[in-house]
Design a protein around this motif. Structure first.
Motif, PDB file in Angstrom:
ATOM      1  N   VAL A 192      -1.653  15.102  -5.388  1.00 58.08           N
ATOM      2  CA  VAL A 192      -0.302  15.410  -5.460  1.00 58.08           C
ATOM      3  C   VAL A 192      -0.248  16.444  -6.779  1.00 58.08           C
ATOM      4  O   VAL A 192       0.492  17.561  -6.400  1.00 58.08           O
TER       5      VAL A 192
ATOM      6  N   GLN B  81       0.861  -1.203  -0.216  1.00 59.85           N
ATOM      7  CA  GLN B  81      -0.054   0.025  -0.146  1.00 59.85           C
ATOM      8  C   GLN B  81       0.906   1.226  -0.167  1.00 59.85           C
ATOM      9  O   GLN B  81       0.587   2.055  -0.602  1.00 59.85           O
TER      10      GLN B  81
ATOM     11  N   ARG C   1      -4.835   3.789 -12.760  1.00 64.25           N
ATOM     12  CA  ARG C   1      -4.525   4.593 -11.881  1.00 64.25           C
ATOM     13  C   ARG C   1      -3.076   5.113 -11.620  1.00 64.25           C
ATOM     14  O   ARG C   1      -2.795   6.152 -11.821  1.00 64.25           O
TER      15      ARG C   1
ATOM     16  N   PHE D  43       1.848  -3.392  -9.978  1.00 61.22           N
ATOM     17  CA  PHE D  43       2.262  -4.344  -9.178  1.00 61.22           C
ATOM     18  C   PHE D  43       1.763  -5.860  -9.446  1.00 61.22           C
ATOM     19  O   PHE D  43       0.540  -5.784  -9.927  1.00 61.22           O
TER      20      PHE D  43
ATOM     21  N   LYS E 153       1.780  12.374   2.731  1.00 60.56           N
ATOM     22  CA  LYS E 153       0.583  12.086   2.051  1.00 60.56           C
ATOM     23  C   LYS E 153       0.145  10.794   1.887  1.00 60.56           C
ATOM     24  O   LYS E 153      -1.208  10.539   2.252  1.00 60.56           O
TER      25      LYS E 153
ATOM     26  N   ASN F   3       9.633  12.570  -5.346  1.00 59.35           N
ATOM     27  CA  ASN F   3       8.516  12.537  -5.597  1.00 59.35           C
ATOM     28  C   ASN F   3       7.698  13.178  -7.073  1.00 59.35           C
ATOM     29  O   ASN F   3       6.880  12.398  -7.672  1.00 59.35           O
TER      30      ASN F   3
ATOM     31  N   PHE G  68      -6.213   0.593  -3.263  1.00 57.74           N
ATOM     32  CA  PHE G  68      -6.406   0.958  -1.984  1.00 57.74           C
ATOM     33  C   PHE G  68      -7.891   0.599  -1.797  1.00 57.74           C
ATOM     34  O   PHE G  68      -8.859   0.893  -2.319  1.00 57.74           O
TER      35      PHE G  68
ATOM     36  N   TYR H  46      -3.599   9.838   3.318  1.00 58.77           N
ATOM     37  CA  TYR H  46      -4.686   9.354   2.617  1.00 58.77           C
ATOM     38  C   TYR H  46      -4.787   8.001   2.244  1.00 58.77           C
ATOM     39  O   TYR H  46      -5.784   7.441   2.064  1.00 58.77           O
ATOM     40  N   VAL H  47      -3.676   7.253   2.537  1.00 57.03           N
ATOM     41  CA  VAL H  47      -3.775   5.630   2.246  1.00 57.03           C
ATOM     42  C   VAL H  47      -3.696   4.814   3.400  1.00 57.03           C
ATOM     43  O   VAL H  47      -4.400   3.870   3.775  1.00 57.03           O
TER      44      VAL H  47
ATOM     45  N   ASN I 223      12.049   3.280 -10.015  1.00 52.80           N
ATOM     46  CA  ASN I 223      11.451   4.562  -9.326  1.00 52.80           C
ATOM     47  C   ASN I 223      11.833   5.022  -8.002  1.00 52.80           C
ATOM     48  O   ASN I 223      11.062   5.381  -7.131  1.00 52.80           O
TER      49      ASN I 223
ATOM     50  N   ARG J 121       8.891  10.465  -9.443  1.00 49.45           N
ATOM     51  CA  ARG J 121       7.941   9.273  -9.690  1.00 49.45           C
ATOM     52  C   ARG J 121       6.723   9.464 -10.225  1.00 49.45           C
ATOM     53  O   ARG J 121       5.970   8.633 -10.723  1.00 49.45           O
ATOM     54  N   GLU J 122       6.164  10.678 -10.378  1.00 51.23           N
ATOM     55  CA  GLU J 122       4.894  10.937 -11.038  1.00 51.23           C
ATOM     56  C   GLU J 122       5.297  10.644 -12.673  1.00 51.23           C
ATOM     57  O   GLU J 122       4.200  10.410 -13.084  1.00 51.23           O
TER      58      GLU J 122
ATOM     59  N   HIS K  85     -10.154   1.057   0.684  1.00 53.11           N
ATOM     60  CA  HIS K  85     -10.934   1.899   1.271  1.00 53.11           C
ATOM     61  C   HIS K  85     -11.493   3.003   0.269  1.00 53.11           C
ATOM     62  O   HIS K  85     -12.234   3.934   0.865  1.00 53.11           O
TER      63      HIS K  85
ATOM     64  N   LEU L 169      11.787   2.725  -5.640  1.00 51.21           N
ATOM     65  CA  LEU L 169      11.335   2.038  -4.363  1.00 51.21           C
ATOM     66  C   LEU L 169      12.667   1.466  -3.841  1.00 51.21           C
ATOM     67  O   LEU L 169      12.398   0.882  -2.485  1.00 51.21           O
TER      68      LEU L 169
ATOM     69  N   GLU M 225       3.991   1.290  -1.016  1.00 53.48           N
ATOM     70  CA  GLU M 225       4.729   1.238  -2.110  1.00 53.48           C
ATOM     71  C   GLU M 225       3.632   2.048  -3.459  1.00 53.48           C
ATOM     72  O   GLU M 225       4.326   2.539  -4.118  1.00 53.48           O
ATOM     73  N   ALA M 226       2.631   1.664  -3.424  1.00 52.60           N
ATOM     74  CA  ALA M 226       1.707   1.823  -4.415  1.00 52.60           C
ATOM     75  C   ALA M 226       1.469   3.394  -4.100  1.00 52.60           C
ATOM     76  O   ALA M 226       1.650   4.151  -5.109  1.00 52.60           O
ATOM     77  N   ALA M 227       1.217   3.874  -3.035  1.00 54.65           N
ATOM     78  CA  ALA M 227       1.140   5.310  -3.079  1.00 54.65           C
ATOM     79  C   ALA M 227       2.449   6.254  -3.235  1.00 54.65           C
ATOM     80  O   ALA M 227       2.284   7.257  -3.960  1.00 54.65           O
ATOM     81  N   ARG M 228       3.587   5.639  -2.845  1.00 53.29           N
ATOM     82  CA  ARG M 228       4.704   6.398  -3.286  1.00 53.29           C
ATOM     83  C   ARG M 228       5.008   6.444  -4.578  1.00 53.29           C
ATOM     84  O   ARG M 228       5.762   7.403  -5.265  1.00 53.29           O
ATOM     85  N   SER M 229       4.619   5.138  -5.279  1.00 53.07           N
ATOM     86  CA  SER M 229       4.848   5.179  -6.578  1.00 53.07           C
ATOM     87  C   SER M 229       4.132   6.168  -7.722  1.00 53.07           C
ATOM     88  O   SER M 229       4.467   6.336  -8.619  1.00 53.07           O
ATOM     89  N   LEU M 230       3.012   6.434  -7.052  1.00 55.96           N
ATOM     90  CA  LEU M 230       2.007   7.584  -7.434  1.00 55.96           C
ATOM     91  C   LEU M 230       2.846   9.088  -7.429  1.00 55.96           C
ATOM     92  O   LEU M 230       2.099   9.993  -7.924  1.00 55.96           O
ATOM     93  N   GLY M 231       3.917   9.028  -6.703  1.00 59.09           N
ATOM     94  CA  GLY M 231       4.303  10.548  -6.421  1.00 59.09           C
ATOM     95  C   GLY M 231       3.915  11.269  -5.201  1.00 59.09           C
ATOM     96  O   GLY M 231       4.238  12.282  -5.027  1.00 59.09           O
ATOM     97  N   MET M 232       3.329  10.397  -4.292  1.00 59.86           N
ATOM     98  CA  MET M 232       2.996  11.052  -3.013  1.00 59.86           C
ATOM     99  C   MET M 232       4.128  10.638  -2.239  1.00 59.86           C
ATOM    100  O   MET M 232       4.972   9.938  -1.942  1.00 59.86           O
ATOM    101  N   SER M 233       4.068  12.099  -1.306  1.00 58.18           N
ATOM    102  CA  SER M 233       5.065  12.023  -0.528  1.00 58.18           C
ATOM    103  C   SER M 233       4.734  11.195   0.956  1.00 58.18           C
ATOM    104  O   SER M 233       3.433  10.414   0.843  1.00 58.18           O
TER     105      SER M 233
END
Ligand SMILES: Nc1ncnc2c1ncn2[C@@H]1O[C@H](COP(=O)(O)OP(=O)(O)OP(=O)(O)O)[C@@H](O)[C@H]1O
Ligand SMILES: [Mg+2]
Lengths: 315, 255
Positions: free
Chosen positions: B120, A215, B164, B98, A228, B88, B104, A232-233, B63, B91-92, B106, B65, A217-225
């Protein structure tokens, strides 16, 4: 069908055991020659005794020019004015003595036990808010990769969990309270929230760590700090998982709050002690106090269960 | 049709330049040994290799990770490890898909796609939602946008995950075994989405065991073993005329 019958049987057994326990408590009460008198407890919860207006001086009741009743003292001092809307039990010219009842007002006030309950609720809610804020911060420090933050959090948690709350309350009240000139209520809130926050921090840490690393990793890979991604996640998911242990901790907080009575905060427990010292109905009062705590904690756990069910939408 | 057309301006620099990349995990495992390669804009590169050869590790260094222990990586001319680089922002531009989807749980499917652009990029919510709906349509998930991930099949979840990643308008897409966790009947729908992405000219680095996909879509295939990049070749030569003995061995086990 078969299962149903068995359930009936066991529910019957349950009720029988509960009744048996009640009976043995009752019989035990009988044996010690204690005269149960639950009526005596009621005024300490809701006081419906009428409020009495009494004469402050010896004198005569008369009406002045505006038609307002007054008591003119014999010794010629200032007259005692009386609210004209009251239904007086005397008529003009009657002689009254200091202490005589002039009128009585029907009213219900909350008794000392309910007042104590309100203090318990107040101190619990305020401590709870602080405990969640501090606990969240410490929990986040606890999972941080920064060794300074992480070790600070670990030290805090270990020190607080390794010492008794009662001792902490004394230290906060007598040491911190003296140094920082804290009021006793503030001292109580500080002790309770700092204590509870250590447990909340551990619950939040466990909640965060229970979220799969994918979770983050997915958030960070989208550019979230990192913050954040947390906000949010990770935390929204962790929050849901921490609700049941959190509910337990909040219930503990309500019960632990009874310990602040040692620094003379008139919470429910202290109110119970005070009532007993003037009234001699210890058994009834303690049972009542226990029941009031139970009402509080059940209401809380019911509320949290509802919240859990609402959050289960995404499951 | 999906092959990378080679009449691009010759002067254009590769969008990924990895040079002597070394990765040593904290437990001492030397997962990447001086891996060097480049990926051109619009190129589709497939990485093959036995389990534990470092394919995922290499993909994840692209990226950040995984932080590398030696060498350098440039993404679109920006050195990932130079002081001024905002990771960041970098990474955008590099989307990742994966093996386990990592949606996510939720958030609904649509919210999954919209979350990062909203939080972002600071784009207009209306524009973000329109874009997200377009992407959902593109991956064939426009009928299930309000579903939570737990109510979607694996193939559907993976398609949402692709949408996404695309929502950030990346220049590069990384795929780490995107179909390995799927039931066989769902592999096709995900590969189809990836093929159409490749046809649109997206730069893609794909770790996969789907040899058909590699043959059909890849411009270049890399073979890794024990942390080293042993072979880089076009798919025809890679599969039909394997040069390296280790690659021959690997292919003979598969086919
Ligand atoms: N987080 C980690 N910590 C320590 N060692 C790791 C970690 N992740 C991977 N490794 C090791 O690094 C090596 C390369 O792993 P990697 O996951 O990159 O292989 P892979 O080629 O993707 O394999 P697979 O096909 O099974 O996914 C393996 O030996 C693995 O045990
Ligand atoms: Mg892998």
């Amino acid at each position: 069908m078969h299962v149903n019958q068995k359930n009936w049987l066991w529910n019957g057994v349950f009720i029988a055991i509960i009744l048996g326990l009640c009976a043995s408590v009752y019989l035990a009460g009988k044996r010690i020659d204690y005269s149960w008198n639950w009526d005596r407890v009621v005024p300490f919860i809701i006081n419906s005794d009428p409020l009495e207006i009494v004469a402050e001086v010896d004198g005569t009741l008369e009406f002045n020019e505006q038609g307002q009743p007054q008591i003119y003292p014999y010794d010629g001092g200032d007259p005692q004015l009386i609210d004209p809307t009251l239904a007086l039990s005397l008529s003009e010219g009657d002689m009254v003595y200091a202490g005589d009842v002039l009128a009585s007002i029907e009213q219900t006030r909350i008794g000392p036990l309910l007042e104590g309950l309100l203090v318990t609720i107040e101190i619990s809610i305020i401590s709870l808010l602080f405990a969640v804020v501090i606990g969240l911060m410490v929990g986040l420090m606890r999972v941080s990769v920064n060794p300074a933050l992480r070790n600070l959090a670990i030290t805090y948690i270990e020190v607080i969990r390794g010492t008794p709350l009662l001792v902490q309350i004394f230290i906060v009240y007598f040491f911190l309270g003296t140094v920082l000139e804290l009021e006793r209520f503030t001292a109580g809130v500080v002790a309770l929230s700092v204590f509870t926050a250590a447990y909340v921090a551990e619950i939040i840490r466990a909640g965060i760590q229970s979220i799969p690393s994918g979770q983050m990793e997915a958030a960070r890979s989208l550019g979230m700090s990192y913050p954040k991604a947390m906000i949010y996640v990770i935390l929204p998911q962790a929050f849901k998982r921490t609700l049941p242990p959190m509910a337990g901790q909040f219930i503990n907080l309500i019960k632990d709050s009874s310990l602040v009575s040692v620094i003379a905060i008139t919470d429910l427990t202290k109110a119970g002690r005070e009532v007993i010292s003037g009234n001699f109905a210890p058994f009834e009062v303690w049972f009542t106090v226990a029941l009031l705590y139970l009402v509080l904690t059940s209401a809380l756990s019911w509320a949290i269960q509802r919240l859990e069910r609402r959050l289960a939408a995404s499951d | 049709m999906t092959k990378h057309d080679s009449n691009q301006p010759a002067a254009e620099a590769p969008i990924i330049i990895a040079t002597d990349v070394d990765k040593i995990y904290p437990n001492g495992c030397h997962a990447l040994k001086a891996v060097s390669t480049t990926v051109a804009r619009g190129e589709v590169v497939v990485i093959l290799g036995p389990s534990g050869s470092g394919k995922s590790t290499f993909l994840r260094t692209l990226n950040q990770l995984e932080v590398i222990n030696g060498g350098s990586i440039l993404i679109d001319g920006v050195d990932m490890y130079s002081k001024g680089t905002n990771i960041n922002q970098l990474r955008e531009q590099v989307g990742m898909v994966f093996q386990n989807f990592n949606l996510f749980p939720h958030k609904t499917a649509l919210e999954n796609v919209m979350l990062a652009p909203l939080k972002v990029s600071g784009r207009e919510p209306k524009e973000v939602e329109e874009h997200a709906r377009d992407l959902m349509y593109k991956v064939g998930m426009d009928q299930r946008m309000q579903n939570y991930p737990s109510h979607l099949s694996g193939g559907q979840q993976q398609r949402v995950a692709i949408a996404r990643a695309l929502a950030m308008k990346p220049k590069i897409m990384l795929f780490d075994e995107p179909t390995s966790a799927l039931d066989p009947e769902m592999v096709g729908e995900v590969l189809d989405v990836m093929k159409s992405l490749a046809a649109e000219g997206m730069t893609m680095v794909v770790v996969t065991h789907e040899m058909g996909f590699a043959r059909e879509v890849a411009d270049r295939v890399l073979f890794m073993e024990e942390g080293a990049l042993l072979v880089e070749d076009n798919p025809d030569d890679f599969f039909d005329h394997p040069s390296h003995p280790r690659l021959k061995q690997f292919l003979s086990k598969i086919f």
